[in-house]
Scaffold this motif. Structure first.
Motif, short mmCIF file in Angstrom:
data_model
loop_
_atom_site.label_atom_id
_atom_site.label_comp_id
_atom_site.label_asym_id
_atom_site.label_seq_id
_atom_site.Cartn_x
_atom_site.Cartn_y
_atom_site.Cartn_z
N GLU A 1 0.86 -1.18 0.00
CA GLU A 1 0.00 0.00 0.00
C GLU A 1 0.89 1.23 0.00
O GLU A 1 1.83 1.32 0.79
CB GLU A 1 -0.90 0.00 1.23
CG GLU A 1 -1.81 1.21 1.30
CD GLU A 1 -2.66 1.21 2.56
OE1 GLU A 1 -3.73 0.56 2.54
OE2 GLU A 1 -2.24 1.83 3.55
N VAL A 2 0.57 2.16 -0.89
CA VAL A 2 1.30 3.41 -1.02
C VAL A 2 0.27 4.53 -0.97
O VAL A 2 -0.76 4.47 -1.64
CB VAL A 2 2.07 3.47 -2.36
CG1 VAL A 2 2.76 4.81 -2.53
CG2 VAL A 2 3.06 2.32 -2.45
N ALA B 1 3.52 0.84 -6.67
CA ALA B 1 2.88 -0.18 -5.84
C ALA B 1 3.12 -1.57 -6.41
O ALA B 1 3.45 -2.52 -5.68
CB ALA B 1 1.39 0.10 -5.70
N THR C 1 -2.95 0.19 -3.93
CA THR C 1 -2.69 -1.13 -3.37
C THR C 1 -2.26 -2.07 -4.49
O THR C 1 -2.57 -1.84 -5.66
CB THR C 1 -3.94 -1.71 -2.68
OG1 THR C 1 -5.02 -1.74 -3.62
CG2 THR C 1 -4.33 -0.88 -1.47
N MET D 1 -2.91 -3.80 -9.51
CA MET D 1 -2.86 -2.61 -8.68
C MET D 1 -4.18 -1.85 -8.78
O MET D 1 -4.84 -1.91 -9.82
CB MET D 1 -1.73 -1.69 -9.12
CG MET D 1 -0.34 -2.31 -9.08
SD MET D 1 0.09 -3.29 -10.53
CE MET D 1 0.35 -2.06 -11.77
#
Length: 150
Positions: free
Chosen positions: A36-37, A66, A115, A130
């Motif tokens: 997760e970013v 991600a 994500t 993603m």
């Protein structure tokens, strides 16, 4: 380094990459199950000034970050321990082969969450899925990335 130490090291490295810092990215989750970013809205990331929405290149880049994180996790998941020098050598060879981005709705929000999860991991290539959502859970984009990992 143990697998957990490796994941922490990689997350810290991604947080310090100049391009990721420029976008304001922070790795908030990174393990063998998912990545997760997050990043906050910024006027510098606007692609359409009339609509005040994220630039498509920002969206694609964040999805790629991600997915790349997840691909690294898939490659490191098969390693019990690795020396920092070997890690740097392996990490330097990993790269994006292909990425597809589907834009579902305009990138509006105060915070954005990308994500990623692995779809398939092999010895040489990993494929990841993603997604990008805003803080309200609105699905903004999805992507599929293919990454060189070996």
């Amino acid at each position: 380094m143990t697998p957990e130490q490796l994941l922490n090291y990689i997350a810290a490295a991604f947080n310090e990459m100049p391009f990721n810092k420029l976008l304001g990215l922070t790795v908030t989750r990174f393990d063998e199950e998912g990545a997760e970013v997050r990043f906050r809205w910024s006027a510098q990331l606007v692609g359409n000034p009339l609509q005040q929405i994220l630039h498509g290149g920002v969206i694609a880049s964040v999805l790629d970050v991600a997915g790349g994180l997840m691909a690294v996790a898939s490659a490191l998941g098969r390693v019990s321990s690795v020396a920092p020098a070997e890690l740097a050598e392996r990490f330097g060879k990993m790269s994006t082969i292909d990425i597809r981005t589907d834009y579902l709705r305009p990138g509006r929000g105060e915070e954005f969450i990308a994500t990623a999860r692995v779809i398939r991991a092999g010895n040489k290539v990993a494929v990841c899925r993603m997604e990008l959502h805003n803080e309200q859970g609105l699905h903004i984009a999805l992507g599929t990335g293919t990454y060189l990992v070996g």
